[in-house]
Write an enzyme that holds these catalytic residues in place. Structure first.
Site, short mmCIF file in Angstrom:
data_model
loop_
_atom_site.label_atom_id
_atom_site.label_comp_id
_atom_site.label_asym_id
_atom_site.label_seq_id
_atom_site.Cartn_x
_atom_site.Cartn_y
_atom_site.Cartn_z
N GLY A 12 40.15 -4.09 42.46
CA GLY A 12 39.18 -5.32 41.98
C GLY A 12 39.69 -4.89 40.55
O GLY A 12 40.59 -4.51 39.78
N ILE A 36 40.51 -2.24 50.34
CA ILE A 36 40.49 -2.79 52.19
C ILE A 36 41.43 -4.26 51.94
O ILE A 36 42.31 -4.90 52.93
CB ILE A 36 39.25 -3.40 52.60
CG1 ILE A 36 38.51 -4.45 51.76
CG2 ILE A 36 38.45 -2.12 53.21
CD1 ILE A 36 36.49 -4.90 52.30
N TYR A 143 21.17 -6.43 42.92
CA TYR A 143 22.45 -5.43 42.46
C TYR A 143 21.39 -4.17 41.50
O TYR A 143 21.95 -2.81 41.77
CB TYR A 143 22.93 -6.52 41.22
CG TYR A 143 24.00 -5.52 40.73
CD1 TYR A 143 25.40 -4.84 41.67
CD2 TYR A 143 24.20 -5.68 39.31
CE1 TYR A 143 26.36 -4.12 41.27
CE2 TYR A 143 25.34 -5.04 38.51
CZ TYR A 143 26.39 -4.30 39.21
OH TYR A 143 27.35 -3.27 38.87
N LYS A 147 21.37 -0.23 42.55
CA LYS A 147 21.82 0.15 40.74
C LYS A 147 21.25 1.45 40.84
O LYS A 147 21.58 2.81 40.48
CB LYS A 147 22.63 -0.64 39.96
CG LYS A 147 23.30 -0.72 39.80
CD LYS A 147 24.93 0.31 40.22
CE LYS A 147 26.62 0.00 40.65
NZ LYS A 147 27.13 -0.08 41.22
C1 AKB Z 1 26.97 -8.21 36.45
O1 AKB Z 1 27.26 -9.21 35.80
O2 AKB Z 1 26.71 -7.99 37.74
C2 AKB Z 1 28.04 -7.23 36.49
C3 AKB Z 1 27.14 -5.82 35.83
C4 AKB Z 1 26.54 -5.86 33.91
O3 AKB Z 1 26.72 -5.36 36.04
N1 AKB Z 1 29.45 -7.24 34.94
#
Ligand code: AKB
Length: 313
Positions: A12, A36, A143, A147
């Site tokens: 990545g 992977i 996301y 996190k």
């Molecule tokens: C995103 O834009 O999703 C990532 C981050 C800021 O974690 N680059």
């Protein structure tokens, strides 16, 4: 301790550069890349590589035992934009990959673990400027929720089971060596490719959307840096800052080098995500606790990107 390192997610954006830097420091044979999918030529040629699915705990355990791994950098994640498109898949990957490794650490297979967090943990109610380490943390993206949950689980495993886990809240990362994928901050890399190829770029964010960003070398140094102190730094996940800019400000900086460059704006759903994130970051705790200091500023970053990409595209 003599380190034998496994990087999971080595193909990545961060993983690729992290492996190469770690190999420089610890020696090629002591840093095992794994993913992977195949990595780039340099990663595949410079040292050991294992095809590894982090969702398969037994497979991970076998690799840990085979190479007598002491430290893991878990660099697997579905980023903000893709996570909004497939919330359950993102939750499953982002959380279960972490649980697998935390469990293995708890059971003594790993001595130290790095796990990446993000500025996405912050949400619309967080103070936007010089966002403090400890503040309102109520993310509104899939996301960000994963996190924040990850940070809390890392704290839990640290406090309850003594797992040595360390983390950073990355801002947007910029590099000419690897491309990002599926993030809201990706425009800050795409813009350079388009500036060189077409002398124009249509940005998916509004011109005045300021976000915190960092050049990749600084992010890699911080990632390796936080893993160095023998004693655990006080926070599980640290704020990290370098510089901030809006698309318009970045375009102006590029125009200084490529005067014909033109930018236009066509904001899409990514704008909604960006609006909930900080504009700048107070990273004083990281500076004090483990000596973090960024080296590359905005202008230097623009020079490095333009020079670096001229040779690759
Ligand atoms: C995103 O834009 O999703 C990532 C981050 C800021 O974690 N680059």
């Amino acid at each position: 301790m003599d380190s034998k390192i496994l990087v999971i997610g080595s193909s990545g954006q961060i993983g690729t550069e992290l492996v190469l830097k770690l190999r420089e420091i610890y020696g090629n044979k002591n840093v095992i890349a794994s993913d992977i999918r195949k990595g780039n030529y340099e990663v595949m040629e410079s040292g050991p590589f294992e095809y590894l699915d982090v969702m398969n705990k037994n497979e991970v355990k076998e690799v840990l035992e085979k190479h007598e791994i002491t430290e893991v950098y878990l660099m697997v994640a579905i980023l903000s934009v893709i996570a909004e498109q497939n919330p359950l898949k993102a939750w499953e990957l982002n959380m279960n990959s972490l649980f697998n490794i935390l469990e293995l650490a708890k059971n003594g297979y790993i001595k130290r673990l790095f796990w990446p967090s993000s500025i996405a943990v912050f949400g619309p109610d967080t103070p936007k400027e010089m966002t403090p380490q400890d503040t309102v943390i109520k993310p509104s993206t899939v996301y960000g929720i994963s996190k924040l949950a990850g940070e809390n689980w890392c704290s839990y495993y640290r406090n309850k089971y003594g797992v040595d886990v360390r983390s950073i809240r990355y801002p947007g990362l910029i590099s000419y060596k690897t491309t990002p994928g599926g993030g809201t901050t990706d425009y800050a890399v795409e813009i350079f490719y388009e500036a060189i190829k077409r002398k124009s770029y249509t940005c998916f964010l509004e011109k005045d959307t300021v976000l915190p960003m960092m050049y990749m070398d600084d992010a890699i140094n911080a990632t390796i840096g936080i893993m160095q102190p023998e004693s655990l730094p006080s926070y599980v996940s640290y704020n990290l800052g370098a510089f901030s800019f809006s698309p318009e400000e970045l375009a102006e900086a590029i125009k200084m080098k490529i005067p014909q460059f033109e930018i236009s704006y066509k904001p899409d759903a990514r704008q909604e995500i960006a609006m909930t994130w900080p504009q700048s970051i107070d990273d004083s705790k990281a500076r004090k606790d483990w000596g973090w200091e960024p080296k590359v500023g905005l202008e230097e970053m623009v020079d490095i990107m333009l020079q670096g990409l001229h040779f690759t595209i």
